[in-house]
Motif scaffolding. Structure first.
Motif, mmCIF file in Angstrom:
data_model
loop_
_atom_site.group_PDB
_atom_site.id
_atom_site.type_symbol
_atom_site.label_atom_id
_atom_site.label_comp_id
_atom_site.label_asym_id
_atom_site.label_seq_id
_atom_site.Cartn_x
_atom_site.Cartn_y
_atom_site.Cartn_z
ATOM 1 N N ASP A 89 2.166 -9.622 -8.707
ATOM 2 C CA ASP A 89 1.210 -8.524 -8.817
ATOM 3 C C ASP A 89 0.176 -8.830 -9.892
ATOM 4 O OD1 ASP A 89 2.845 -7.252 -6.986
ATOM 5 O OD2 ASP A 89 3.866 -6.030 -8.498
ATOM 6 N N ASP A 103 -0.197 8.514 -10.212
ATOM 7 C CA ASP A 103 0.341 8.787 -8.871
ATOM 8 C C ASP A 103 0.637 10.266 -8.663
ATOM 9 O OD1 ASP A 103 0.152 6.090 -8.421
ATOM 10 O OD2 ASP A 103 2.310 5.689 -8.493
ATOM 11 N N LEU A 143 4.388 -2.155 -8.638
ATOM 12 C CA LEU A 143 4.308 -1.034 -9.577
ATOM 13 C C LEU A 143 4.070 -1.538 -10.999
ATOM 14 C CD1 LEU A 143 7.373 1.012 -8.273
ATOM 15 C CD2 LEU A 143 4.959 1.633 -7.977
ATOM 16 N N ASP A 195 4.682 -0.608 -15.088
ATOM 17 C CA ASP A 195 5.641 0.132 -15.908
ATOM 18 C C ASP A 195 4.932 0.709 -17.126
ATOM 19 O OD1 ASP A 195 7.242 -1.583 -14.149
ATOM 20 O OD2 ASP A 195 8.936 -0.843 -15.331
ATOM 21 N N GLN A 228 7.155 4.501 -13.738
ATOM 22 C CA GLN A 228 6.385 3.521 -12.963
ATOM 23 C C GLN A 228 5.303 4.216 -12.154
ATOM 24 O OE1 GLN A 228 9.749 1.712 -10.826
ATOM 25 N NE2 GLN A 228 9.351 -0.180 -11.944
ATOM 26 N N ALA A 229 4.200 3.497 -11.916
ATOM 27 C CA ALA A 229 3.104 4.052 -11.125
ATOM 28 C C ALA A 229 2.281 2.915 -10.547
ATOM 29 C CB ALA A 229 2.229 4.964 -11.968
ATOM 30 N N LYS A 230 1.558 3.232 -9.484
ATOM 31 C CA LYS A 230 0.670 2.244 -8.862
ATOM 32 C C LYS A 230 -0.769 2.447 -9.323
ATOM 33 C CE LYS A 230 -0.734 0.311 -4.398
ATOM 34 N NZ LYS A 230 -0.481 -1.072 -4.820
ATOM 35 N N GLU A 257 -4.865 0.035 -11.788
ATOM 36 C CA GLU A 257 -4.094 -0.020 -10.547
ATOM 37 C C GLU A 257 -3.366 -1.345 -10.434
ATOM 38 O OE1 GLU A 257 -6.148 -0.450 -6.725
ATOM 39 O OE2 GLU A 257 -8.031 -0.643 -7.851
ATOM 40 N N CYS A 258 -2.287 -1.329 -9.658
ATOM 41 C CA CYS A 258 -1.517 -2.536 -9.394
ATOM 42 C C CYS A 258 -1.957 -3.119 -8.058
ATOM 43 C CB CYS A 258 -0.024 -2.200 -9.358
ATOM 44 S SG CYS A 258 1.024 -3.629 -9.045
ATOM 45 N N HIS A 308 -0.824 -5.370 -5.415
ATOM 46 C CA HIS A 308 0.481 -5.905 -5.036
ATOM 47 C C HIS A 308 0.366 -7.328 -4.495
ATOM 48 C CE1 HIS A 308 4.596 -5.967 -3.980
ATOM 49 N NE2 HIS A 308 4.482 -5.648 -2.697
#
Length: 296
Positions: A126, A187, A221, A223, A257-259, A286-287, A289
């Motif tokens: 990621d 999120d 995600l 952290d 955790q969140a995106k 933002e992550c 992925h």
């Protein structure tokens, strides 16, 4: 066919030690049948410019040789290059090698890194993306603000002392400890509080601190670690727990955790991605992925 890489090398990393070992590094790559084009960095953000403007289709991989700052620049160059996105390798020859801790058994052993790169078995990871005042940046390790950014600022002045400089900077900045107003949306979850620091981790480590013990570099995600208001004495007493990750159990610490994340602070706070000082709140994070592949 030998593996061909673009080797971005910071000759000033680790206070010039990286330049001294360069002949050994070159010999190690050659002995493992890795063909490389060497590009030495000359000034801040040079690595990002080299990679952004390179024809990456001419290579099988890209390697960042230096510390966390060199890796941060290289990742930004890679993400902003409009051509082929090739696998990334990490050669830990700098002072701080936090990301290397998550992909190698021994982050201080650059020989292991060369062996891993030569094996040519990249896997996706990621990438964190943050946007501040209309400009976007990318990171592999961690994004912080508040007390941690103040510590980074002090650490940069003490860099000649190695990783111990971070610990000294924590003690120094504790003298000026002050909470700030935080509003975070993650999120769909909203957090409003008086806060000391925010860390948004893609990996487990920052410097030699286990900031996010549960973080995984390919789970899609980020952290989040929040430290709420506390006294100076309490902060110094709790500080050693960050080395082992036990700080996440403290009542003043919140983790989740969140995106996607948006942060506002009062007053505005400087951001510190991967040990650099870049951007200011408000910020959107933002992550992405599995956005790139890494030799690991």
């Amino acid at each position: 066919m030998p593996l061909k890489i673009l080797l971005i090398y910071n000759p000033k990393a680790a206070h010039g030690r990286s330049l001294k070992i360069l002949p050994e590094v070159e010999s190690e790559f050659i002995s493992r049948n890795v063909d490389f084009e060497l590009r030495l960095t000359d000034y801040p953000e040079h690595a990002a410019a080299i990679v952004r403007d390179a024809d990456l289709s001419a290579y099988d991989g890209l390697v960042a040789a230096g510390g966390d700052g060199t890796l941060f620049e290289t990742v930004n160059g890679l993400m902003k290059n409009e051509g082929t996105r090739i696998p990334l390798g990490v050669l830990p020859v700098g002072t701080g090698n936090a990301f290397a801790r998550d992909i190698y058994q021994n982050a201080a052993d650059w020989h292991e890194a060369v062996e891993t790169i030569a094996r040519n078995a990249p896997r996706p990871v990621d990438v964190g993306k943050f946007t501040s005042h209309g400009e976007s940046f990318y990171y592999l390790n961690i994004l912080g603000l508040g007390f941690v950014a103040d510590v980074v600022d002090t650490t940069r002045r003490l860099k000649a002392f190695g990783n111990i400089a971070y610990t000294w900077s924590v003690v120094y900045q504790t003298l000026f400890l002050r909470a700030y107003a935080l509003k975070m949306e993650a999120d769909g979850k909203t957090v409003e509080r008086e806060n000391i620091f925010v860390e948004i981790s893609n990996t487990r480590y920052t410097s030699n601190f286990l900031m996010a013990p549960a973080a995984r570099i390919d789970d899609g995600l980020l952290d989040v670690t929040l430290l709420g208001r506390l006294t100076r004495r309490r902060l110094l007493g709790a500080f050693p727990k960050i080395f082992t990750g036990e700080h996440v159990h403290l009542p003043e610490v919140e983790t989740f955790q969140a995106k996607r994340i948006r942060i506002e602070t009062d007053p505005p706070k400087v951001l510190t991605p991967d040990g650099e000082l870049t951007g200011i709140t408000p910020v959107e994070v933002e992550c992405l992925h599995r956005a790139i592949k890494v030799f690991r």
